[in-house]
Every structure is written in structure tokens, then in C-alpha cells.
Design a protein around this motif. Structure first.
Motif, PDB file in Angstrom:
ATOM      1  N   HIS A   1      35.599  37.560  39.651  1.00  0.00           N
ATOM      2  CA  HIS A   1      35.630  38.958  39.199  1.00  0.00           C
ATOM      3  C   HIS A   1      36.546  39.161  37.993  1.00  0.00           C
ATOM      4  O   HIS A   1      36.499  40.206  37.336  1.00  0.00           O
ATOM      5  CB  HIS A   1      36.068  39.889  40.340  1.00  0.00           C
ATOM      6  CG  HIS A   1      37.513  39.760  40.717  1.00  0.00           C
ATOM      7  ND1 HIS A   1      37.977  38.773  41.552  1.00  0.00           N
ATOM      8  CD2 HIS A   1      38.595  40.503  40.358  1.00  0.00           C
ATOM      9  CE1 HIS A   1      39.296  38.912  41.699  1.00  0.00           C
ATOM     10  NE2 HIS A   1      39.686  39.956  40.994  1.00  0.00           N
ATOM     11  N   LEU A   2      37.373  38.140  37.661  1.00  0.00           N
ATOM     12  CA  LEU A   2      38.256  38.248  36.503  1.00  0.00           C
ATOM     13  C   LEU A   2      37.693  37.569  35.261  1.00  0.00           C
ATOM     14  O   LEU A   2      38.283  37.683  34.175  1.00  0.00           O
ATOM     15  CB  LEU A   2      39.623  37.636  36.830  1.00  0.00           C
ATOM     16  CG  LEU A   2      40.472  38.358  37.882  1.00  0.00           C
ATOM     17  CD1 LEU A   2      41.769  37.593  38.124  1.00  0.00           C
ATOM     18  CD2 LEU A   2      40.770  39.785  37.439  1.00  0.00           C
TER      19      LEU A   2
ATOM     20  N   PHE B   1      46.916  38.499  32.722  1.00  0.00           N
ATOM     21  CA  PHE B   1      46.297  38.223  34.017  1.00  0.00           C
ATOM     22  C   PHE B   1      47.194  37.364  34.910  1.00  0.00           C
ATOM     23  O   PHE B   1      46.763  36.917  35.973  1.00  0.00           O
ATOM     24  CB  PHE B   1      44.954  37.522  33.806  1.00  0.00           C
ATOM     25  CG  PHE B   1      43.941  38.370  33.089  1.00  0.00           C
ATOM     26  CD1 PHE B   1      43.048  39.176  33.790  1.00  0.00           C
ATOM     27  CD2 PHE B   1      43.892  38.389  31.697  1.00  0.00           C
ATOM     28  CE1 PHE B   1      42.124  39.965  33.133  1.00  0.00           C
ATOM     29  CE2 PHE B   1      42.969  39.182  31.032  1.00  0.00           C
ATOM     30  CZ  PHE B   1      42.089  39.978  31.748  1.00  0.00           C
TER      31      PHE B   1
ATOM     32  N   LEU C   1      38.691  38.631  31.387  1.00  0.00           N
ATOM     33  CA  LEU C   1      39.463  37.599  30.698  1.00  0.00           C
ATOM     34  C   LEU C   1      38.786  37.199  29.395  1.00  0.00           C
ATOM     35  O   LEU C   1      39.436  37.103  28.342  1.00  0.00           O
ATOM     36  CB  LEU C   1      39.639  36.374  31.596  1.00  0.00           C
ATOM     37  CG  LEU C   1      40.292  35.152  30.930  1.00  0.00           C
ATOM     38  CD1 LEU C   1      41.697  35.489  30.434  1.00  0.00           C
ATOM     39  CD2 LEU C   1      40.316  33.964  31.880  1.00  0.00           C
TER      40      LEU C   1
ATOM     41  N   VAL D   1      40.480  30.640  37.725  1.00  0.00           N
ATOM     42  CA  VAL D   1      40.307  32.088  37.643  1.00  0.00           C
ATOM     43  C   VAL D   1      39.245  32.517  38.645  1.00  0.00           C
ATOM     44  O   VAL D   1      38.247  31.803  38.851  1.00  0.00           O
ATOM     45  CB  VAL D   1      39.929  32.515  36.202  1.00  0.00           C
ATOM     46  CG1 VAL D   1      38.613  31.904  35.765  1.00  0.00           C
ATOM     47  CG2 VAL D   1      39.905  34.022  36.061  1.00  0.00           C
TER      48      VAL D   1
END
Length: 264
Positions: free
Chosen positions: A115-116, A182, A120, A112
Motif C-alpha cells: 500500500h506504500l 516513509f 513512494l 516496502v
């Protein structure tokens, strides 16, 4: 959510469970620096190979339940023996997992971008805590089964979930719901919840591996309904089971940081 910095090399209503998240600095997600030319050195990882290439700015992520040593110690010796015998080699190298590596996976390992991470983790917590809340539940394990990774580069000796299987599959579904938003890899279509206790690089014949969820579930159902008879029987081997333990949290490891999500 409690955020615990784990540095290593590698029911109530929903609003009472979901807390505001504050994302730590990017540095806290990194393991201690390893020279670039050593990152894929298999000698540093007992011959294990990466399942995906290292990419700067992306963090290996895994969602799982911590398993106490007491839940596996009575069956570990048998698990190692079965892996050695199945390999058909005279002296196969079998590596037991360290006590701090024991886990029950709720996701595959995936990457990942930084920035996620915050969105998440927030979505994951919402899914795990949404009504109807699971709360704490009990889990036990049974006997030994053999698995391989997707790449057929490592083979594992594992203990299958007996009690608590429905709750574990429910958690896997909730994790998948968060990951799907996502575009991240989902868990296997027919989950076979298990705890790996040892692995080897020596190939195991396909006939010895668990590949059918139908057969797996039939064995589990039979073990749950069979009386707990521990007497020796030369014609039938009664599956052995682990002690029950309580699951009340889920871990999400991102890079070197472990994030703990309470289920209570």
C-alpha cells in the motif's frame, strides 16, 4: 514514468517531469513462484544469504542507475584479478555480475509494503525532478576498489565513480529525502558511489577494503586532476578510467517490477 514489467527471480519545470501514476495490480510485482522451502536455499543463489527475512506482503526495493557493459568491460578482468589476489586463497571462487545486473546504487535494498508503493514512487519522482533539475549528465569510472557488505558475508570488486560524482551524490540526497518521509533506511552517511563488477564469499582482509571516505575522495580528486598519461611507469601506476556514458534516468525496482524515472 514508464512502468516496465521486469520479471526475474529476484530542465524543465517540475510539472513537466511529474506524471500521474497508476499502480499496476499486486501480481505484477511478484517474481515467478518459488516453493517456500526453497526460498532461502543458498544453492539457488551461489551461496548468497538474505540480508533480511522474507515477509509476505513486503517487497524488496532498490533504487539505482543502469550501467552499460561498455563502461566496465575494459576494467573487469583487472577487478576479478584484484579480488582473487586480495583473498589470499589459491583458487577463490569469484563471480562476475551478469551484464543485466550492472548498476550504480542510489539506495540500500529495503522492503516496502504494497500500500506504500504508489505514494513512494510518486514522492521519489517528485524529488528526482524537482528544481533545479539535474537533467542528463555524463559519468565515468576509475580503476578498482574492494568493498564488503554490512554483514561481512560478501566481498566486492568495484569501479569508483570519477566524472559525475557530484551529480550522483545529489541524486542520493534526493532519494534519501523521499525515503525519509516513509521512515525507510537511508543511504550511507558518506556515499562512495561505485559499480560492482564481481563478488566472492572468500573473506578479504579489512586492510584491503575501502572504509574511509576521506581517502577515497582524495584518490578521486587526484585522478581527476592528473594528466592523462598512459605511458608505462614502473614506479607509479596511473589509474585507468572507463569511457563516459550518459545518465538520463533512474530505476526503482519493487519486487519484480522495474519503474523508470526520466531525468530529462
Amino acid at each position: 514514468m514508464d512502468l516496465l514489467a521486469g520479471y526475474s527471480s529476484d530542465e524543465e519545470e517540475q510539472d513537466s517531469c511529474v506524471n500521474a501514476l497508476r499502480l499496476p495490480s499486486a501480481a505484477s510485482f511478484f517474481s515467478p513462484a518459488v516453493p517456500h522451502d526453497q526460498r532461502d536455499d543458498q544453492s539457488r543463489h551461489h551461496g548468497r544469504k538474505r540480508t533480511f527475512e522474507h515477509v509476505e506482503g513486503q517487497f524488496a526495493t532498490h533504487i539505482y542507475i543502469v550501467v552499460p557493459v561498455a563502461a566496465v568491460e575494459a576494467l573487469t578482468g583487472r577487478a576479478i584479478d584484484m579480488l582473487q589476489q586480495a583473498s589470499g586463497q589459491t583458487s577463490p571462487v569469484v563471480t562476475p555480475l551478469n551484464c543485466n545486473e550492472l548498476h550504480l546504487s542510489l539506495s540500500r535494498t529495503f522492503t516496502v509494503q504494497f500500500h506504500l508503493i504508489e505514494p513512494l514512487l510518486a514522492r521519489l519522482q517528485q524529488e528526482l525532478c524537482r528544481p533545479p533539475s539535474l537533467g542528463a549528465f555524463s559519468v565515468s569510472l576509475r580503476d578498482v576498489e574492494l568493498f564488503s557488505n554490512d554483514e561481512r558475508t560478501r566481498w566486492f570488486s568495484s569501479l569508483s565513480v570519477l566524472h559525475g560524482r557530484r551529480e550522483i551524490i545529489n541524486l542520493i540526497g534526493r532519494v534519501d529525502a523521499a525515503l525519509k518521509l516513509f521512515g525507510l533506511p537511508l543511504y550511507y552517511q558518506n556515499p562512495l558511489p561505485h559499480v560492482t563488477v564481481a563478488w566472492t564469499l572468500s573473506p578479504i582482509p579489512e586492510a584491503s577494503l575501502v572504509t574511509s571516505s576521506t581517502d577515497h575522495m582524495a584518490d578521486i580528486d587526484a585522478a581527476q586532476t592528473k594528466p592523462a598519461n598512459r605511458e608505462t611507469n614502473t614506479h607509479e601506476e596511473v589509474p585507468r578510467t572507463s569511457p563516459l556514458w550518459t545518465v538520463n534516468s533512474v530505476c526503482c525496482k519493487v519486487g519484480a517490477r522495474v519503474n523508470i524515472i526520466s531525468l530529462t
